[in-house]
Design an enzyme around this catalytic site. Structure first.
Site, mmCIF file in Angstrom:
data_model
loop_
_atom_site.group_PDB
_atom_site.id
_atom_site.type_symbol
_atom_site.label_atom_id
_atom_site.label_comp_id
_atom_site.label_asym_id
_atom_site.label_seq_id
_atom_site.Cartn_x
_atom_site.Cartn_y
_atom_site.Cartn_z
ATOM 1 C CD GLU A 80 -3.297 0.738 1.951
ATOM 2 O OE1 GLU A 80 -3.230 -0.151 2.830
ATOM 3 O OE2 GLU A 80 -4.307 1.456 1.773
ATOM 4 C CG ASP A 163 -0.710 -1.513 7.411
ATOM 5 O OD1 ASP A 163 0.092 -0.596 7.646
ATOM 6 O OD2 ASP A 163 -1.458 -1.524 6.415
ATOM 7 C CE1 TYR A 191 -3.705 1.320 10.806
ATOM 8 C CE2 TYR A 191 -3.611 -1.048 11.122
ATOM 9 C CZ TYR A 191 -3.315 0.074 10.373
ATOM 10 O OH TYR A 191 -2.656 -0.062 9.177
HETATM 11 FE FE1 FEO Z 1 -2.245 -0.910 4.558
HETATM 12 FE FE2 FEO Z 1 -0.459 1.366 6.228
HETATM 13 O O1 FEO Z 1 -1.137 0.542 4.715
#
Ligand code: FEO
Length: 397
Positions: A80, A163, A191
């Site tokens: 990402e 992540d 998160y």
């Molecule tokens: Fe899934 Fe911090 O990107």
């Protein structure tokens, strides 16, 4: 801006995004960090990069330790763009000997950046020598992308977890044990709720696999937020709890309102819940952000949704919240629906259908009130709150 040493051979060379308040729909009230790491091995290795706009910050931090061209390998644990954004730039700048990613990561990096550069794919369990040290790789597919991969540096007992185990939190402190526990738990939960929750079954499998990896982890270096140096003692039990999705004695009421009638109903339901000792959170959609709703839904046992009927439909903000929540696939909830209407009242049946599709077991058919609630309507709402409370007590919390 300087690199910060986090273990015997590893520096943090990431960026702090103090001003970030929105991350693809996630309200980041406390900003974020994009963590990149430099391993000072014979083959100096950069693990992750940062969001492209933070290029100078990362380069300054790297340059406080080495000249960037000394980097020989780059490892991408997750493609990402908040972590891979500078991979094309770094390839041009330093011409690394290897850019390493999982098999899916190689595909994803090429699909993002259309690279004309050979990438090295590693599989689950593979190792790569850095000369005097070694990196081991563990595929962690769907945590939270198909490409996601952990990297372990045994010399420092350090796991780069991309992540996973991270949080959106900008701070001057680099280590979790330097930060208030309440803030850590809230941001890690948020998160989890917004990024990891749909993949909870993968979390449970990973936590089982963790025991068989033979890693003696002391430091968990994530892609966002502070670094854990307690071997995961705080965050791993929290992940186990969140992944199990056990309901608690908590109810979340999500609603929007046009002329305060649905709001009056929401408050009466909340009163009923509170009178029975339920931890109750009321989230008016005029002010509540989707990602904060997800945080509260994470450990709730009940999700109660209210909407006025607008032109034969659910109010748009309520649909927005439901679409978002449905994608996160929360499990093991009970629920109920309510709302005011003028003549059709279609929103109630539609809300019931939504909750059914989300596998939320609804209590009753819902309460609908024409125009403005009377005393008896408010009493019905209060009773609905009490009924939900009674059902919550019977759930295996
Ligand atoms: Fe899934 Fe911090 O990107």
């Amino acid at each position: 801006m300087k690199a910060i040493k986090i273990s015997e051979h590893v520096y943090w060379v990431g960026a702090i995004d103090w001003s970030l308040r929105e991350f693809h729909g996630y309200a980041t009230h406390r900003g974020s960090t994009y963590n990149a790491y430099l391993i000072m091995a014979d083959k100096i290795t950069l693990v992750e990069t940062v969001k492209a706009q933070f290029r100078d910050e990362m380069l300054q931090r790297i340059s406080s330790v080495i000249t960037p061209k000394e980097i020989k390998y780059i490892v991408s644990g997750h493609s990402e763009m908040d972590h891979s954004g500078l991979i094309p730039y770094m390839i041009d700048l330093i011409k690394p000997e290897k850019v390493i990613a999982s098999t899916m990561g190689v595909k994803a990096l090429n699909d993002h950046f259309h690279l004309n550069y050979p990438l090295t794919a590693v599989k689950d369990g593979d190792s790569i020598s850095l000369g005097n040290m070694e990196l081991k790789f563990v595929e962690t597919r769907m945590l939270h992308w198909p490409d996601s991969m952990f990297t372990y540096l045994a010399n420092d007992r350090l796991l780069f977890s991309q992540d996973a185990f991270g949080m959106h939190l900008a701070s001057s402190e680099r280590f979790a044990d330097e930060i208030d526990t309440g803030i850590l738990t809230e941001e890690a939960a948020k998160y989890y709720a917004n990024i990891i929750l749909p993949y909870s079954s993968f979390v449970l499998k990973l936590l089982e696999k963790w025991k068989t990896l033979g890693f003696d982890v002391k430091v968990i270096a994530t892609d966002h937020g502070p670094i854990w140096r307690d071997g995961g003692k705080k965050i791993i039990p929290l992940y186990a709890k969140w992944a199990e999705q056990r309901p608690s004695n908590k109810a979340v009421i999500i609603y929007d309102t046009m002329w305060k009638s649905t709001e009056t109903m929401a408050n009466a339901i909340a009163d009923g819940l509170i009178s029975e000792g339920v931890n109750t959170v009321v989230l008016p959609l005029a002010v509540a952000k989707r990602s904060d709703i997800a945080l509260h839904v994470l450990d709730a046992g009940a999700v109660i949704v209210g909407s006025p009927t607008l032109n034969n439909n659910i109010f748009p903000s309520v649909v927005d919240a439901l679409v978002y929540l449905k994608g996160l696939k929360p499990l093991n909830k009970i629920g109920a629906v309510f709302g005011s209407y003028g003549w059709g009242g279609e929103a109630i049946a539609q809300l019931n259908e939504w909750l059914k599709n989300m596998q939320i077991e609804t209590i009753g058919d819902g309460i609908k009130v024409r125009y403005v609630p009377r005393k008896e309507d408010i009493a019905k709402c209060f009773e609905l709150g009490r009924e939900v409370a009674s059902r919550l007590k019977k759930l295996p919390c």
